[in-house]
Enzyme design. Sequence first.
Site, PDB file in Angstrom:
ATOM      1  N   ASP A  69      -4.568 -12.885   3.521  1.00  0.00           N
ATOM      2  CA  ASP A  69      -5.826 -12.340   4.014  1.00  0.00           C
ATOM      3  C   ASP A  69      -7.009 -12.610   3.086  1.00  0.00           C
ATOM      4  OD1 ASP A  69      -4.559 -10.609   2.295  1.00  0.00           O
ATOM      5  OD2 ASP A  69      -4.406  -8.953   3.721  1.00  0.00           O
ATOM      6  N   HIS A  82       0.823  -1.228   0.000  1.00  0.00           N
ATOM      7  CA  HIS A  82       0.000   0.000   0.000  1.00  0.00           C
ATOM      8  C   HIS A  82       0.850   1.268   0.000  1.00  0.00           C
ATOM      9  CE1 HIS A  82      -3.590  -2.313   0.508  1.00  0.00           C
ATOM     10  NE2 HIS A  82      -3.331  -2.693   1.747  1.00  0.00           N
ATOM     11  N   HIS A  91      -6.105  -7.349  -0.540  1.00  0.00           N
ATOM     12  CA  HIS A  91      -6.286  -5.914  -0.738  1.00  0.00           C
ATOM     13  C   HIS A  91      -5.557  -5.454  -1.992  1.00  0.00           C
ATOM     14  CE1 HIS A  91      -6.652  -6.727   3.660  1.00  0.00           C
ATOM     15  NE2 HIS A  91      -7.784  -6.081   3.448  1.00  0.00           N
ATOM     16  N   ASP A 113      -2.383 -10.796  -2.239  1.00  0.00           N
ATOM     17  CA  ASP A 113      -2.983 -10.236  -1.018  1.00  0.00           C
ATOM     18  C   ASP A 113      -4.416  -9.807  -1.362  1.00  0.00           C
ATOM     19  OD1 ASP A 113      -2.033  -8.735   1.815  1.00  0.00           O
ATOM     20  OD2 ASP A 113      -3.705  -7.765   0.769  1.00  0.00           O
TER      21      ASP A 113
HETATM   22  C1  3YP Z   1      -5.335  -1.482   6.287  1.00  0.00           C
HETATM   23  C2  3YP Z   1      -6.318  -0.577   6.997  1.00  0.00           C
HETATM   24  C3  3YP Z   1      -7.653  -1.206   6.833  1.00  0.00           C
HETATM   25  C4  3YP Z   1      -7.468  -2.459   6.042  1.00  0.00           C
HETATM   26  C5  3YP Z   1      -6.027  -2.778   6.191  1.00  0.00           C
HETATM   27  C6  3YP Z   1      -5.528  -3.666   5.112  1.00  0.00           C
HETATM   28  C7  3YP Z   1      -4.081  -3.998   5.324  1.00  0.00           C
HETATM   29  C8  3YP Z   1      -3.646  -5.082   4.391  1.00  0.00           C
HETATM   30  O1  3YP Z   1      -3.634  -6.243   4.671  1.00  0.00           O
HETATM   31  N1  3YP Z   1      -3.255  -4.754   3.185  1.00  0.00           N
HETATM   32  O2  3YP Z   1      -2.858  -5.684   2.321  1.00  0.00           O
HETATM   33 ZN    ZN Z   2      -3.965  -7.257   2.715  1.00  0.00          ZN
END
Ligand code: 3YP
Ligand code: ZN
Length: 371
Positions: free
Chosen positions: A269, A144, A183, A181
């Site tokens: 996840d 991220h 996300h 992942d």
């Molecule tokens: C970060 C803030 C809310 C969701 C969270 C996700 C983190 C993650 O696993 N990113 O791949």
């Molecule tokens: Zn994630």
Amino acid sequence: MSATGYVWETTYGWADLGTGPMMPAHAAAGIQPITHHVAHPDTKRRMHELISATGLIDSLTPVRARPASREDILRVHEEEYYERIAAQSLLPKGGDAGDGETSFGQGGLDIALLAAGGALAAVDAVVSGAVENCYALVNPPGHHAERNMGRGYCLFGNAAVAAAYAREQLGISRVAIVDWDVHHGNGTQDIFWERDDVLNISIHQNRCFPPDSGFIEERGAGTGEGYTINVPLPPGGGMGAYEYAFDTVVIPALRRYAPELIIVGSGFDASIMDPLARMMLRAADYATLTRKVMDLAAEVCDGRLVCVQEGGYNPFYLPFCGLKVLEELSGVSSGIDDAFAETLSGKGGEELMGHEREAVDHAAQLAALLR
Ligand code: 3YP
Ligand code: ZN
């Protein structure tokens, strides 16, 4: 000794996100502190301990991380951002990388540099031929983190740092990143948006996090147009959806791109047990996805594959997902089965559903590389 390298460093387990469940505790807002933050590194440490306790670790080649240098980080991040993290890292209570949820403690810079450096060491080990493939169980995660801002528990884009290093220092001309992942890998996308020398494929739950990115229409720009591929899946998908996405989008795109190195952003996840998403993969499914990428890597790049840990938040289940991936990478059995397999069987998610097929077909159409 198998030809699989493995990175874990003790201080990966010392990253401090504070005691709020997802954000700092705040009594007036009703946010209570908690003993374990949802992204507490113990979840990943438990994966390391399962790999150790089963003895599988004895069949892996230890690869030691080194701290990434400032120069390594600046290949993909702004200098101003690096300095911001470095300055906050000196404070007694640390700081936050940008979004108010990505807190780190004093010395957090050092752990983040060691995480990026774990990915670098893994790439070195694979590209030099010391190992065939390598799993870098790093923390904090990276996908991220944008050029100029940390987000979603990520400080530096570990996989991106490693890809840029392979390009600029190791003479690798094309790198592909496959981010499974759950996300969206928005940071990796931001970093390589205008580049065609790094193919970035993200398979994720549609609108999970960040909720406003990861759409199939996001395809890169300029020289990079078509080299960003997003495969957002509807919530509720399990192996049916993932298998179809890999077989019709991910693997064909990799085959056409023919990278010299593949980096997997390996979050766990998308598992059926994860608290931060709504997908339904089991540990054995992660092994199957690993096998698909390994077979493709054998076809196009002598098997050169590096997995870099991203997210995953179920402390009971994540270790089994990781164990099964490492068994597949190494071809060695740990002698331990997914202890939850029976409990989770029959909960569905294995069949490809019509709306999932539609979503994947749409992504395939928009993946320019498939044209
Ligand atoms: C970060 C803030 C809310 C969701 C969270 C996700 C983190 C993650 O696993 N990113 O791949
Ligand atoms: Zn994630």
